[in-house]
Design a protein around this motif. Sequence first.
Motif, short mmCIF file in Angstrom:
data_model
loop_
_atom_site.label_atom_id
_atom_site.label_comp_id
_atom_site.label_asym_id
_atom_site.label_seq_id
_atom_site.Cartn_x
_atom_site.Cartn_y
_atom_site.Cartn_z
N LEU A 110 5.93 8.31 11.30
CA LEU A 110 4.60 8.01 10.77
C LEU A 110 4.67 6.93 9.70
O LEU A 110 5.70 6.77 9.05
N SER A 111 3.56 6.23 9.52
CA SER A 111 3.44 5.35 8.36
C SER A 111 3.18 6.24 7.15
O SER A 111 2.49 7.26 7.26
N ARG A 112 3.73 5.86 5.99
CA ARG A 112 3.52 6.72 4.81
C ARG A 112 2.07 6.72 4.35
O ARG A 112 1.65 7.58 3.60
N GLY A 113 1.29 5.77 4.86
CA GLY A 113 -0.15 5.75 4.54
C GLY A 113 -0.99 6.46 5.59
O GLY A 113 -2.21 6.28 5.64
N CYS A 114 -0.36 7.28 6.43
CA CYS A 114 -1.07 7.87 7.57
C CYS A 114 -2.16 8.85 7.13
O CYS A 114 -2.11 9.43 6.05
N SER A 115 -3.14 9.02 8.04
CA SER A 115 -4.23 9.98 7.80
C SER A 115 -3.93 11.27 8.56
O SER A 115 -3.03 11.33 9.40
#
Length: 339
Positions: free
Chosen positions: A312-317
């Motif tokens: 995942l991107s660390r900015g994920c929702s």
Amino acid sequence: MHNLINEIVARAKANRQRIVLPEGTEERTLKAANLILTDEVADLILLGSPDEIMELATKWGLGNIGKATIIDPTNHPKQEEYALLLCELRKKKGMTIEEARKLVLDPLYLGCLIIKNGDADGQLAGAKNTTGDVLRPALQIIKTMPGITCVSGAMLLLTKAPEYGKNGLLVMGDVAVTPVPDASQLAQIAVCTAYTAKNVAGIENPKVALLSFSTKGSAKHEVVDKVVEAVKLAKALDPNLLLDGELQADAALVPSIGASKAPGSPIAGEANVLIVPSLEVGNISYKLVQRLGNADAIGPILQGIARPVNDLSRGCSIEDIYRMIAITANQAIALNNTK
């Protein structure tokens, strides 16, 4: 757009897979896990302190977290079994049992060992860990698929242009892992991205275009030669794949331009899978399509690992995590079917 996500979720529900979430106490991960368990999309294994996980679930009103299997990395019945497995897998690299016992306390290593031991089908992490930290144990423990040495990442692009791809759906690779692939790696990326198109995006007949700034010899350069070589190698890797190159993007997508620039090509003007020559091109391209074309970009979906491990991107929702759990489950279903 949501039709594709709905299809992915429906496939996951119909054949429930066991997905490990090593970041079991991370807020977005727990909230997404609760939704997955409520909707019965997958069976989840959460790694973390059971007391802390249940405390957080109560605090955030997550009533279905109790349906997950919760494993405490520091204290569980299979701790020694997994340490011995890790030691065996890494003994050629000189790993001792003491080192293995330390590493199995790391949720990212433990998750991959659970999968390697046949106790789970896939893993999703990265909400608070780097890509390198997520990938390292996956490559050391689960390793790559037979015939594949290169891990890559595909992006699903849900565009507002229904005349292209599959009603506006295109799959692009590699957008995530290998900065400058050689011809062999590029061929592997093409084959793996076609599998992702089929197994996750539901594209029955992937039509794969290896892209360049040249179409069929219109320009001469060593970077074009690499794409030409990759086309030959990809055809050898999977002779049944509809694949062609080198093609410019317009020749790959637009029927009239494909017909004039690459007459006789099996896929020119009809491509639904786009393979870019480098990570730089992939990253720039999908972000331009996403921002200027207002497309929905889903991924990256990691491919080439013997069992699905996604980052995942660390900015994920919360929604991103929910989607990626369903996508990881779809990859696992396809791999189980090819065993």
